[in-house]
Scaffold this motif. Structure first.
Motif, PDB file in Angstrom:
ATOM      1  N   ASP A 221      -9.900  -6.696  29.263  1.00  0.00           N
ATOM      2  CA  ASP A 221     -10.681  -5.958  30.251  1.00  0.00           C
ATOM      3  C   ASP A 221      -9.786  -5.022  31.043  1.00  0.00           C
ATOM      4  OD1 ASP A 221     -12.931  -7.324  29.520  1.00  0.00           O
ATOM      5  OD2 ASP A 221     -12.720  -8.841  31.083  1.00  0.00           O
ATOM      6  N   VAL A 222      -8.597  -5.519  31.383  1.00  0.00           N
ATOM      7  CA  VAL A 222      -7.655  -4.691  32.135  1.00  0.00           C
ATOM      8  C   VAL A 222      -7.318  -3.429  31.341  1.00  0.00           C
ATOM      9  CG1 VAL A 222      -5.324  -4.583  33.103  1.00  0.00           C
ATOM     10  CG2 VAL A 222      -6.683  -6.662  33.368  1.00  0.00           C
ATOM     11  N   ALA A 223      -7.076  -3.617  30.033  1.00  0.00           N
ATOM     12  CA  ALA A 223      -6.772  -2.460  29.181  1.00  0.00           C
ATOM     13  C   ALA A 223      -7.938  -1.475  29.194  1.00  0.00           C
ATOM     14  CB  ALA A 223      -6.462  -2.922  27.761  1.00  0.00           C
ATOM     15  N   HIS A 224      -9.177  -1.988  29.179  1.00  0.00           N
ATOM     16  CA  HIS A 224     -10.344  -1.092  29.214  1.00  0.00           C
ATOM     17  C   HIS A 224     -10.375  -0.254  30.483  1.00  0.00           C
ATOM     18  CE1 HIS A 224     -12.700  -3.811  26.256  1.00  0.00           C
ATOM     19  NE2 HIS A 224     -11.812  -3.045  25.654  1.00  0.00           N
ATOM     20  N   ILE A 225     -10.033  -0.895  31.611  1.00  0.00           N
ATOM     21  CA  ILE A 225     -10.049  -0.143  32.879  1.00  0.00           C
ATOM     22  C   ILE A 225      -9.040   1.004  32.801  1.00  0.00           C
ATOM     23  CG2 ILE A 225      -9.745  -0.287  35.375  1.00  0.00           C
ATOM     24  CD1 ILE A 225     -10.522  -3.206  35.267  1.00  0.00           C
ATOM     25  N   PHE A 226      -7.863   0.705  32.281  1.00  0.00           N
ATOM     26  CA  PHE A 226      -6.854   1.765  32.141  1.00  0.00           C
ATOM     27  C   PHE A 226      -7.354   2.897  31.259  1.00  0.00           C
ATOM     28  CE2 PHE A 226      -3.769  -1.097  34.001  1.00  0.00           C
ATOM     29  CZ  PHE A 226      -2.860  -0.250  34.585  1.00  0.00           C
ATOM     30  N   GLU A 227      -7.945   2.522  30.118  1.00  0.00           N
ATOM     31  CA  GLU A 227      -8.440   3.544  29.190  1.00  0.00           C
ATOM     32  C   GLU A 227      -9.515   4.395  29.836  1.00  0.00           C
ATOM     33  OE1 GLU A 227      -9.467   2.432  24.978  1.00  0.00           O
ATOM     34  OE2 GLU A 227      -8.924   0.504  25.844  1.00  0.00           O
ATOM     35  N   LYS A 228     -10.350   3.743  30.615  1.00  0.00           N
ATOM     36  CA  LYS A 228     -11.519   4.411  31.158  1.00  0.00           C
ATOM     37  C   LYS A 228     -11.144   5.360  32.289  1.00  0.00           C
ATOM     38  CE  LYS A 228     -16.088   2.927  32.577  1.00  0.00           C
ATOM     39  NZ  LYS A 228     -17.005   1.799  32.655  1.00  0.00           N
ATOM     40  N   TYR A 229     -10.250   4.928  33.146  1.00  0.00           N
ATOM     41  CA  TYR A 229     -10.011   5.715  34.351  1.00  0.00           C
ATOM     42  C   TYR A 229      -8.687   6.487  34.319  1.00  0.00           C
ATOM     43  CZ  TYR A 229     -14.026   3.247  36.093  1.00  0.00           C
ATOM     44  OH  TYR A 229     -15.301   2.764  36.232  1.00  0.00           O
ATOM     45  N   ASP A 230      -7.921   6.351  33.214  1.00  0.00           N
ATOM     46  CA  ASP A 230      -6.683   7.113  33.069  1.00  0.00           C
ATOM     47  C   ASP A 230      -5.788   7.032  34.294  1.00  0.00           C
ATOM     48  OD1 ASP A 230      -7.529   7.778  30.608  1.00  0.00           O
ATOM     49  OD2 ASP A 230      -8.116   9.825  31.081  1.00  0.00           O
ATOM     50  N   VAL A 231      -5.546   5.818  34.762  1.00  0.00           N
ATOM     51  CA  VAL A 231      -4.633   5.642  35.887  1.00  0.00           C
ATOM     52  C   VAL A 231      -3.298   5.118  35.366  1.00  0.00           C
ATOM     53  CG1 VAL A 231      -6.410   5.258  37.607  1.00  0.00           C
ATOM     54  CG2 VAL A 231      -5.529   3.319  36.291  1.00  0.00           C
ATOM     55  N   LEU A 232      -2.277   5.186  36.197  1.00  0.00           N
ATOM     56  CA  LEU A 232      -0.948   4.739  35.773  1.00  0.00           C
ATOM     57  C   LEU A 232      -0.603   3.352  36.320  1.00  0.00           C
ATOM     58  CD1 LEU A 232       1.062   8.065  35.946  1.00  0.00           C
ATOM     59  CD2 LEU A 232       0.085   6.935  33.965  1.00  0.00           C
ATOM     60  N   ALA A 233      -1.363   2.884  37.291  1.00  0.00           N
ATOM     61  CA  ALA A 233      -1.180   1.526  37.788  1.00  0.00           C
ATOM     62  C   ALA A 233      -2.478   1.072  38.430  1.00  0.00           C
ATOM     63  CB  ALA A 233      -0.036   1.456  38.787  1.00  0.00           C
ATOM     64  N   ARG A 246       0.168  -5.726  41.229  1.00  0.00           N
ATOM     65  CA  ARG A 246      -0.245  -4.500  40.545  1.00  0.00           C
ATOM     66  C   ARG A 246       0.208  -4.580  39.094  1.00  0.00           C
ATOM     67  NH1 ARG A 246       4.262   0.187  40.764  1.00  0.00           N
ATOM     68  NH2 ARG A 246       5.999  -1.274  40.656  1.00  0.00           N
ATOM     69  N   ILE A 247      -0.516  -3.842  38.266  1.00  0.00           N
ATOM     70  CA  ILE A 247      -0.186  -3.779  36.841  1.00  0.00           C
ATOM     71  C   ILE A 247       0.111  -2.323  36.512  1.00  0.00           C
ATOM     72  CG2 ILE A 247      -1.073  -4.120  34.509  1.00  0.00           C
ATOM     73  CD1 ILE A 247      -2.999  -6.199  35.706  1.00  0.00           C
ATOM     74  N   THR A 248       1.261  -2.057  35.874  1.00  0.00           N
ATOM     75  CA  THR A 248       1.577  -0.664  35.537  1.00  0.00           C
ATOM     76  C   THR A 248       1.224  -0.385  34.078  1.00  0.00           C
ATOM     77  OG1 THR A 248       3.862  -1.347  35.122  1.00  0.00           O
ATOM     78  CG2 THR A 248       3.389  -0.377  37.267  1.00  0.00           C
ATOM     79  N   ALA A 249       1.008   0.923  33.793  1.00  0.00           N
ATOM     80  CA  ALA A 249       0.517   1.324  32.472  1.00  0.00           C
ATOM     81  C   ALA A 249       1.454   0.886  31.350  1.00  0.00           C
ATOM     82  CB  ALA A 249       0.314   2.841  32.422  1.00  0.00           C
TER      83      ALA A 249
END
Lengths: 453, 453
Positions: A221-233, A246-249
């Motif tokens: 799910d965390v990976a999906h959030i990154f993919e969806k919102y194109d954030v770096l952390a 915090r989780i970084t890309a």
């Protein structure tokens, strides 16, 4: 990466690992100039554990943690098994909290406890909180190092504090704004902060709708959030909304590769731990478990065939043709299965659209079924003209039935496993080919028994 | 993400897409508050192209590009086919250069040329340079927007210029330092800049050994660099070392998912373009190509069986048992194949260690072969006691031979394809099962013909 050529020589030369050949001081110097991941590669390329252990002695403490983290889990644990608590401490103290927690999870419980006990109270709390979370959850991925500020601070104050305390935080891109209870109020990117007037209060700059992860959320799910919102952390909060990490890309990149490998391996009847670097015996044993499962299902298919021994004895052409029906079902079913398993992993197949997906796959199965029924029916009629057009009809019907069953099973198996909260890739392939083999042999030989002889 | 509940309702409600039910102004407002990727999901969930086209009319220009970029390529092109050049322009002008280039690659050449002609000279040069590179290379992934400074500037000057011009650059984490010829000298992280004295010259802060990507490098290599060095963005240089763009970690996440899907699909005899959202006919046609290839190889295996019709007619038990030998070979071969294909993708299997990997896989094949030979030999002897222990020896020998062949083929096929510069996953599975079917049937039936009758 100074002396890059020498490091490369060490990495690629086949003689590199006759460590005795190297001058000790020169070797230590070379190793200290390499990147942790390069050292990891070097460790991986050792042929024996004893070589690896010798090499480890020459790697400086500040790089050893990064190097060990590059190794597959089993090998990591083997290497760390020889470490006493003060050696583990030396490694851990150079790592970010998330990596430190990973190392502590790989050593003996007793050793880990000793190390944790000797940490400073603040660090100890951080590590303990990280160890508390499931490794595959947002809480298990996150690091405690982050830069948070109170919502009533001015930009000027934030920059002052940042200059004093922010230096040690790697990849600092966002400033996290919290209230007096440490609840996450919002997020400001570092450069937005730079472009603001000094006297602005940060709560005005903070983006309240910046995406966040819950500590308990699965890493996929965390990976999906990154993919969806194109954030770096991504900030991680607990159930109350309190900012805890915090989780970084760059960590997410590792997770995505891991999850993709896991799905690919499971679809191919491999255990997640299968590794190129492990000894032949270990690999043979791991894979043997799955081969044994397949043997059982293959025998089940043979039992089906055995019911029709009398039919085959009369018409041997059936034995020639029957693998075609089974094989086509296996391939078509695997196609559907793979699309669905990958679709679930990428969040494209959900329970909401499961029915629509199922209908589509079954329709594809029927279309392919009719097409290949015509083709194989025609081929069979010409191949065995003495059996007449009836053989063509029989194999065509069996093909249609099996491709329909393949699509149905290929879609239903992963969706059902998902519903039961089991990884949809796990054992899917084996169940699927059992279905297509059994349906393929049974329908073809059964129809032949009824209509051909 | 204000009105989050309403957006959610739009996203999940099954009635959501009866667009006629929505008040136009309300719909536009709701859509304008959603994130590009959410709009993409909404478009994907439409059942018909006509619904999608209606919805697109309500999506504001500044979000439309992001939404379209979420769609699979085929659908993206279908949607964009109706756009004239000024509509494309409206979409493109809200996008970063890399995304703009992707959209321009998806529209008709004529339309794209018109749009490019109307761009301002600087933007036009940027876009043309991006379009020039292969889509799957570092040059094709990069964006032109970055913040570069001359090496002789002071920190103070950099911060001044940054405050004036840096605002539009998203995810600005690194400052790129170049010389007077635009050659990349080094990289400074934004926060390192913040922690420096105002009068320091930036060339002193720049990390010269920061990793970089060459414009022509494959996107898989780019992903490896990110994995290895844990950076959040990578500068891209041309062959002369001139800085021409940057790639951010969020783009790499997409690439990694894409590459993993590609490998998984290819291993499962699926085309890369296979998509859940495309119509049944299109999917059936795409998959049909691979099923047809499999039909040919299955017929080849049947031709092998046909050579032994006389043997089978005498001993029908052979028809019962032969699928077991073939099936075990297929599974064991797929295990090896998957490990090697994934190992190549992750950079763990290289030509340097190919020999060692091959030896290991073949050894595993022999160990499994001997073990399962004993098991199946015993089972067969008990199952068909009338054929005596000889049948056991024959099936055992065939099993050993086929598991050996499976390991050899599973390792050699992807390594050979890689050596020929063909994707190691492509068609590997089909070639492999052809080998294991043919070897399995031929060795079992051949040995039976020689020694049993």
């Amino acid at each position: 990466m100074h002396n890059h050529d020498d490091s490369q020589a060490l990495l690629s030369s086949k003689e590199a690992l006759h460590l005795a050949k190297w001058d000790e001081a020169r070797l230590e110097e070379l190793l200290s100039e390499m990147h942790g991941s390069e050292l990891g590669e070097l460790l991986l390329s050792c042929r024996k554990d004893s070589e690896r252990q010798t090499l480890i002695e020459y790697i400086p403490d500040e790089l050893l943690g990064d190097a060990l983290l590059e190794l597959p889990e089993g090998m990591q644990e083997d290497m760390l098994a020889d470490f006493n608590s003060s050696e583990v401490e030396d490694v851990v103290e150079h790592l970010d909290s998330d990596d430190a927690a990973d190392i502590l999870q790989a050593v003996d419980k007793g050793v880990a406890d000793e190390v944790i006990e000797r940490l400073e109270p603040a660090e100890r709390r951080e590590i303990e909180s990280l160890l508390y979370h499931d490794e595959e959850s947002a809480g298990g991925m996150m690091q405690a190092e982050l830069f948070k500020v109170r919502q009533d601070w001015s930009v000027e104050k934030v920059l002052q504090v940042l200059r004093r305390f922010g230096k040690e935080i790697e990849n600092l891109n966002y400033v996290y704004v919290v209230d007096s209870d440490d609840l996450l109020v919002g997020v400001i990117s570092l450069h937005a902060l730079l472009f603001s007037e000094a006297d602005v209060v940060v709560s005005q700059l903070a983006k309240a709708d910046f995406p966040r992860a819950l500590a308990g959320q699965d890493q996929e799910d965390v990976a999906h959030i990154f993919e969806k919102y194109d954030v770096l952390a991504l900030p991680v909060v607990d159930e109350q909304g309190v900012l805890i990490g915090r989780i970084t890309a760059d960590d997410v990149i590792d997770v995505i590769q891991e999850e993709a490998t896991e799905d690919m391996y499971r679809l191919a009847a491999l255990s997640d731990d299968d590794d190129l670097a492990e000894p032949v015996g270990v690999t043979a044993r791991r894979r043997g478990v799955w081969l044994a499962v397949n043997l059982l299902t293959a025998i089940a298919a043979s039992v089906v065939i055995a019911q029709f021994e009398a039919t085959i004895a009369q018409v041997v052409a059936l034995a020639v043709l029957m693998p075609i029906v089974a094989s086509m079902g296996g391939i078509a079913g695997t196609q559907t299965l793979t699309v669905i398993v990958r679709g679930i992993a990428l969040g494209r197949v959900t329970f909401d659209n499961a029915r629509r997906t199922l209908i589509k796959e079954v329709s594809v199965g029927l279309v392919s079924g009719v097409s290949f029924a015509v083709v194989i029916g025609t081929i069979a009629s010409f191949w065995f003209p003495e059996l007449g057009i009836r053989l063509g009809w029989i194999i065509a019907a069996a093909m249609l039935l099996n491709l329909f069953a393949a699509a149905l099973a290929g879609a239903m198996i992963p969706l059902t496993l998902k519903r039961l909260n089991i990884d949809p890739a796990l054992a899917s392939g084996t169940i699927l080919t059992t279905v297509t083999d059994v349906v393929g042999f049974f329908s073809f030989l059964g129809l032949a028994t009824l209509f051909l002889i």
